[in-house]
Each structure stands twice: as C-alpha cells, then as structure tokens.
Design a protein around this motif. Sequence first.
Motif, PDB file in Angstrom:
ATOM      1  N   TYR A  58      89.842  77.989  56.209  1.00 50.61           N
ATOM      2  CA  TYR A  58      88.474  78.258  55.765  1.00 50.61           C
ATOM      3  C   TYR A  58      88.399  79.676  55.207  1.00 50.61           C
ATOM      4  O   TYR A  58      88.731  80.642  55.879  1.00 50.61           O
ATOM      5  CB  TYR A  58      87.491  78.088  56.928  1.00 50.61           C
ATOM      6  CG  TYR A  58      86.112  78.604  56.633  1.00 50.61           C
ATOM      7  CD1 TYR A  58      85.360  78.054  55.601  1.00 50.61           C
ATOM      8  CD2 TYR A  58      85.565  79.647  57.373  1.00 50.61           C
ATOM      9  CE1 TYR A  58      84.093  78.526  55.316  1.00 50.61           C
ATOM     10  CE2 TYR A  58      84.292  80.117  57.101  1.00 50.61           C
ATOM     11  CZ  TYR A  58      83.566  79.562  56.073  1.00 50.61           C
ATOM     12  OH  TYR A  58      82.308  80.037  55.779  1.00 50.61           O
ATOM     13  N   ASP A  59      87.963  79.768  53.970  1.00 47.20           N
ATOM     14  CA  ASP A  59      87.872  81.049  53.266  1.00 47.20           C
ATOM     15  C   ASP A  59      86.405  81.363  53.009  1.00 47.20           C
ATOM     16  O   ASP A  59      85.754  80.717  52.186  1.00 47.20           O
ATOM     17  CB  ASP A  59      88.655  80.980  51.949  1.00 47.20           C
ATOM     18  CG  ASP A  59      88.690  82.313  51.217  1.00 47.20           C
ATOM     19  OD1 ASP A  59      88.037  83.274  51.680  1.00 47.20           O
ATOM     20  OD2 ASP A  59      89.367  82.391  50.179  1.00 47.20           O
ATOM     21  N   ARG A  60      85.874  82.353  53.726  1.00 51.32           N
ATOM     22  CA  ARG A  60      84.458  82.704  53.572  1.00 51.32           C
ATOM     23  C   ARG A  60      84.145  83.220  52.178  1.00 51.32           C
ATOM     24  O   ARG A  60      83.009  83.113  51.720  1.00 51.32           O
ATOM     25  CB  ARG A  60      84.090  83.776  54.607  1.00 51.32           C
ATOM     26  CG  ARG A  60      84.160  83.295  56.038  1.00 51.32           C
ATOM     27  CD  ARG A  60      83.780  84.399  56.998  1.00 51.32           C
ATOM     28  NE  ARG A  60      83.900  83.972  58.383  1.00 51.32           N
ATOM     29  CZ  ARG A  60      83.641  84.734  59.429  1.00 51.32           C
ATOM     30  NH1 ARG A  60      83.232  85.983  59.242  1.00 51.32           N
ATOM     31  NH2 ARG A  60      83.773  84.282  60.651  1.00 51.32           N
ATOM     32  N   THR A  61      85.150  83.801  51.527  1.00 55.07           N
ATOM     33  CA  THR A  61      84.925  84.369  50.196  1.00 55.07           C
ATOM     34  C   THR A  61      85.039  83.320  49.093  1.00 55.07           C
ATOM     35  O   THR A  61      84.688  83.595  47.954  1.00 55.07           O
ATOM     36  CB  THR A  61      85.938  85.500  49.921  1.00 55.07           C
ATOM     37  OG1 THR A  61      87.263  84.955  49.906  1.00 55.07           O
ATOM     38  CG2 THR A  61      85.849  86.573  50.993  1.00 55.07           C
ATOM     39  N   ILE A  64      83.598  77.286  47.939  1.00 54.09           N
ATOM     40  CA  ILE A  64      83.743  76.126  47.051  1.00 54.09           C
ATOM     41  C   ILE A  64      85.149  75.541  47.149  1.00 54.09           C
ATOM     42  O   ILE A  64      85.334  74.320  47.143  1.00 54.09           O
ATOM     43  CB  ILE A  64      83.428  76.521  45.586  1.00 54.09           C
ATOM     44  CG1 ILE A  64      81.991  77.035  45.467  1.00 54.09           C
ATOM     45  CG2 ILE A  64      83.656  75.335  44.658  1.00 54.09           C
ATOM     46  CD1 ILE A  64      80.933  76.036  45.880  1.00 54.09           C
ATOM     47  N   ASN A  65      86.148  76.413  47.251  1.00 51.22           N
ATOM     48  CA  ASN A  65      87.525  75.927  47.351  1.00 51.22           C
ATOM     49  C   ASN A  65      87.742  75.114  48.626  1.00 51.22           C
ATOM     50  O   ASN A  65      88.432  74.085  48.609  1.00 51.22           O
ATOM     51  CB  ASN A  65      88.496  77.106  47.311  1.00 51.22           C
ATOM     52  CG  ASN A  65      89.942  76.649  47.254  1.00 51.22           C
ATOM     53  OD1 ASN A  65      90.337  75.909  46.360  1.00 51.22           O
ATOM     54  ND2 ASN A  65      90.745  77.081  48.217  1.00 51.22           N
ATOM     55  N   THR A  66      87.139  75.561  49.728  1.00 49.41           N
ATOM     56  CA  THR A  66      87.246  74.814  50.988  1.00 49.41           C
ATOM     57  C   THR A  66      86.643  73.428  50.829  1.00 49.41           C
ATOM     58  O   THR A  66      87.221  72.434  51.270  1.00 49.41           O
ATOM     59  CB  THR A  66      86.529  75.571  52.125  1.00 49.41           C
ATOM     60  OG1 THR A  66      87.102  76.867  52.265  1.00 49.41           O
ATOM     61  CG2 THR A  66      86.651  74.823  53.444  1.00 49.41           C
TER      62      THR A  66
END
Length: 328
Positions: A58-61, A64-66
């Motif tokens: 999970y990438d907070r930045t 959308i990718n997640t």
Amino acid sequence: MKNILVIRFSSLGDLVTQDIAYRAFRYFYPKAHIVFLTSSTGRSLYSESNYFDEYIVYDRTNFINTIKLLGKYEFDIVFNSQCSSTSYFLEFFIKSALTLHQSGEWWQKLLRIKTKTKWHPELLEISGIEKIKINSYMRIQENSIIHLPHLQKKFEWKDNNKKTIAVAIGASQRWESKKWGDERYLELINMLTAENHIILLIGSKSEIDSGNKIESQNNAVINLIDKTSLSELKSVLAAVDLLVGNDSGPAHLAAGVGTNTLTLFGSTDVKHCVKFGGYAGSHEYLVATPKLKCQPCYKPRCPTKHECMEAISIEQTAQTIQYLLERK
C-alpha cells in the motif's frame, strides 16, 4: 483455485502478532492464491514464509496504483484485519464474493459502535471451514504460538562461550515517551561488556546518532543500527540470547523468533508486553514500582519529567538481564 486477499498495513508489532492467523489461513487454504495487501514492513516481515503468494504494498503517495493492482483480481474471500478508514475505503474498489472484518463494519466504526473482535478461528468458520476442523487445529499448542519464519545464519560476532545481548535503544519517532534514554543504556551496556557479554545495538535510521554516541564511548559494542534489513534483523535476533529494549517493534520481532526479551515500560500499559502475547521463550518487563498515578498515559511526549522511565533503575535492569540469561 480460490483467490484470497488479506489486509493489514499497521505497525511492526501488530504485524508480528498476526503470524498465528496467517499461518492458519494458509493451512486451511493450501491451494489458494493468497494476496497480502500490506506495508513494505509487512512484506519484509513475511517474505520468508509460504503464507502469501503475492504482496501488494500500500502506497499512500500513489493510492490509484494500489487500486489498479487490486483491480486485477476477483477475490473469493477478503480478510480485513486492519479495519481502518483506509482499508474500508479500499474495499469499495475490491471485487469480492465475501468480505470479513476482524473488528466491525465500516458503519459501526463511523458511529463509534464497539464490537466484539473476531479472531481467526471465527473468521475461518464464517469463510466456510468446518468448526470441528478448526477446533482440531487449535488444540495443537504450536498453532497458538507465534513463530515468525526466518533464515538461520552464522555471524562472525557469535561466540558460543559468551552471551550475546541485542539492545534496542529507540522507539518510533512519534513515541519519545517510551525511551529509557541513551545515558542509561550506555551505563547498562558498560556493565554488560565488563562482564564479557557481546552487545549488539539495533534500531532504525532515527537512532543512528544515539548509536554512534554509545559506540564512541564503548568500542566493544557492535553497532548494527540501520545496517540490516528487516529480514536480516530477524536472523540476527534469532542468534542472540536476549533482547533488551523499550516497548517497541523489536521486542515483538525478537519474541517472534523465539528469543528471550526484557521490555522497559513507561507511557504504555504492560498488557502490551510480549510476555502476554502467545510467544515462545521467557519474557519479562520492568515498570515503575509503585506504579505512578499518571501511568500509563499514552502520551507520545512526557509533559513532566519522564518520571516513569526514570524510576526504572540500571541495577534492577542488570539483575533482570542476568536472571533471563540464566534461563536461556
């Protein structure tokens, strides 16, 4: 073949405690493709296990990718053991036949309705596993003990004629109130090296300055702060005789690989100690005695003079270390 998603991206200690559940998920769904939506910490922690076939970090930045990565699947079961606002929001973008929550539905959290936590035996039963099989599995004691998968390694510093103690001097940057203090740790370490024990300093980037300071005043110390990956740190902790530190992730990590621990408690409650958490090994804690009126305060920074940690003496800590080393 079933597709299963497990969600958990919290702190190191919380992730360690989930080992029992994740091992059970794999046991009861041996042929499933299990995806773990987690943090980079979670991926590193379980990379040596067979619990998961794929990791989505999970990438907070890059939210959308997640969502795009999750969109590749139609999951048969989602085990959401995070149950935070973020994990509930992500569920809107996950295609799933069955979604199970460890601690309540999103609307219950929104309305602050307290709910009973569903532990993994109950979640497995709801997912379709027969209760008699779950009970049979849970009757085996080893299935209720945390055993973090890790690699066995040989280290140059290991000497079978000496005791090796890992010292975790820090805590997360948010929790300054959990720290015993560099000066106390230095004095303790000087006592331990004088007794011919091997001392390893462990920690993250935020403890580099403290570690360098201690190392400069005691050249017998082996400074591993910010020099190991999480996977390597598991192997290091599995090779030592004892971990001494504040109430933080390394205590859970050491206990998770079966190493004895001594945890110093101040602003948080001793109920969080690994002594009470289903770990193998011998685990002890030290706390101000008698207990202070303000304790536990759960304040990240002490508003007074850090009396709770000041009350834990170096002599008492050294005595407890000796007791635990004798139990090894």
